[in-house]
Design a protein around this motif. Structure first.
Motif, mmCIF file in Angstrom:
data_model
loop_
_atom_site.group_PDB
_atom_site.id
_atom_site.type_symbol
_atom_site.label_atom_id
_atom_site.label_comp_id
_atom_site.label_asym_id
_atom_site.label_seq_id
_atom_site.Cartn_x
_atom_site.Cartn_y
_atom_site.Cartn_z
ATOM 1 N N LEU A 19 0.867 -1.176 0.000
ATOM 2 C CA LEU A 19 0.000 0.000 0.000
ATOM 3 C C LEU A 19 0.900 1.222 0.000
ATOM 4 C CD1 LEU A 19 -2.595 -1.030 2.756
ATOM 5 C CD2 LEU A 19 -2.650 -1.515 0.294
ATOM 6 N N ILE A 20 0.618 2.194 -0.857
ATOM 7 C CA ILE A 20 1.438 3.393 -0.996
ATOM 8 C C ILE A 20 0.630 4.596 -0.522
ATOM 9 C CG2 ILE A 20 2.728 4.856 -2.604
ATOM 10 C CD1 ILE A 20 2.899 2.407 -4.478
ATOM 11 N N PHE A 21 1.234 5.386 0.378
ATOM 12 C CA PHE A 21 0.536 6.537 0.942
ATOM 13 C C PHE A 21 1.165 7.849 0.478
ATOM 14 C CE2 PHE A 21 -0.433 2.972 3.679
ATOM 15 C CZ PHE A 21 -1.800 3.120 3.893
ATOM 16 N N GLU A 22 0.403 8.911 0.604
ATOM 17 C CA GLU A 22 0.793 10.211 0.049
ATOM 18 C C GLU A 22 2.093 10.739 0.634
ATOM 19 O OE1 GLU A 22 -1.768 14.069 -1.302
ATOM 20 O OE2 GLU A 22 -1.928 13.503 0.809
ATOM 21 N N ASP A 23 2.381 10.402 1.911
ATOM 22 C CA ASP A 23 3.603 10.911 2.560
ATOM 23 C C ASP A 23 4.815 10.017 2.309
ATOM 24 O OD1 ASP A 23 3.033 8.700 4.083
ATOM 25 O OD2 ASP A 23 2.996 9.746 6.018
ATOM 26 N N ASP A 24 4.734 9.132 1.298
ATOM 27 C CA ASP A 24 5.807 8.202 0.915
ATOM 28 C C ASP A 24 5.937 6.995 1.845
ATOM 29 O OD1 ASP A 24 6.319 9.803 -1.240
ATOM 30 O OD2 ASP A 24 8.397 10.271 -0.722
ATOM 31 N N THR A 25 5.045 6.875 2.828
ATOM 32 C CA THR A 25 4.994 5.660 3.641
ATOM 33 C C THR A 25 4.460 4.515 2.785
ATOM 34 O OG1 THR A 25 4.670 6.845 5.722
ATOM 35 C CG2 THR A 25 3.918 4.555 5.648
#
Length: 264
Positions: free
Chosen positions: A241-247
């Protein structure tokens, strides 16, 4: 809405783009429908995929004892060349090992961060390529058991990579390769036992992932350490899973964890 269950690798459908499903015991989430939504993941407890107990996960979703006892975690899983069911020789559970090892297997080339060689059961094509985040792949040989696939992979590893750089894969820092040329170039290195199974004529398979924004500097989420994380989901690739804050959160690497997921 809130969902809770034990993590296992996401189910997928080979569509354009690929559809991802996080499946719990009594519910499921279509992750594509959650793109651009804020999600909170909370760690609840452990649940070993073998015994079901709340014991720290060691590897592959199993606690330490189960990892070294269950047939689903034998060395031949990660190293197919160690398969022995074709010799009627047991590792941990011969019936299970025959069921898995004595079926058609594919040796393939996949391009996720670079061109790599791999092995999977024929029934797992193209699922295996999706799980690795490959944007293109091609079969090299189709053999009748896991052992033959394993020794072919070992022979080819001297001439092509066998690992994926997960950071490059997630950053989409990749280039297109002519996998047909790669296949034909590697043909000469196939072991004699598997030469007759070489696939002479086939095309690349191309895969499209549901990603709106790739991370510039992927940061891996350790949900056990952090206990809770919230972020906007912007993509899914491989089993991440890819999140907006690069997590990024590797679902498969966290199998056996019970989590609570809320969607804003």
């Amino acid at each position: 809405m809130t969902y809770q269950g034990v993590l296992t690798k996401m189910d997928t459908e080979f569509l354009e783009p690929i559809q991802y499903y996080l499946v719990f015991e009594n519910d499921f989430l279509n992750m594509n429908q959650l793109l651009n939504k804020s999600i909170t993941i909370r760690f609840v407890k452990y649940q070993c995929l073998n015994c079901g107990l709340d014991k720290p996960i060691y590897r592959q979703g199993f606690d330490r004892q189960c990892f070294f006892e269950t047939a689903r975690a034998g060395d031949w899983i990660m190293r197919p060349e160690l398969s022995t069911a074709h010799l009627d020789k047991e590792d941990r559970d011969l019936e299970y090992e025959k069921q898995v090892q004595l079926q058609p297997h594919i040796v393939y080339l996949a391009n996720s961060s670079n061109v790599k060689v791999g092995v999977t059961r024929k029934s797992q094509v193209p699922t295996r390529w999706i799980d690795q985040g490959a944007h293109e792949a091609i079969e090299i040989v189709e053999v009748p058991n896991r052992y033959l696939a394993g020794i072919t992979e070992v022979a080819l590893k001297d001439h092509v990579a066998d690992k994926t750089n997960w950071r490059s894969m997630l950053k989409n820092d990749i280039k297109d390769e002519n996998l047909i040329q790669w296949r034909d170039r590697l043909k000469q290195y196939i072991p004699d036992e598997a030469k007759d199974y070489f696939i002479e004529s086939n095309a690349e398979t191309n895969l499209e992932f549901p990603v709106n924004k790739y991370p510039a500097k992927p940061k891996s989420l350790n949900i056990v350490k952090e206990q809770s994380y919230s972020g906007k989901l912007v993509g899914v690739k491989g089993q991440y899973l890819i999140f907006e804050d690069d997590t990024v959160f590797n679902v498969r690497a966290n199998e056996g964890l019970v989590v609570n997921i809320s969607v804003d």
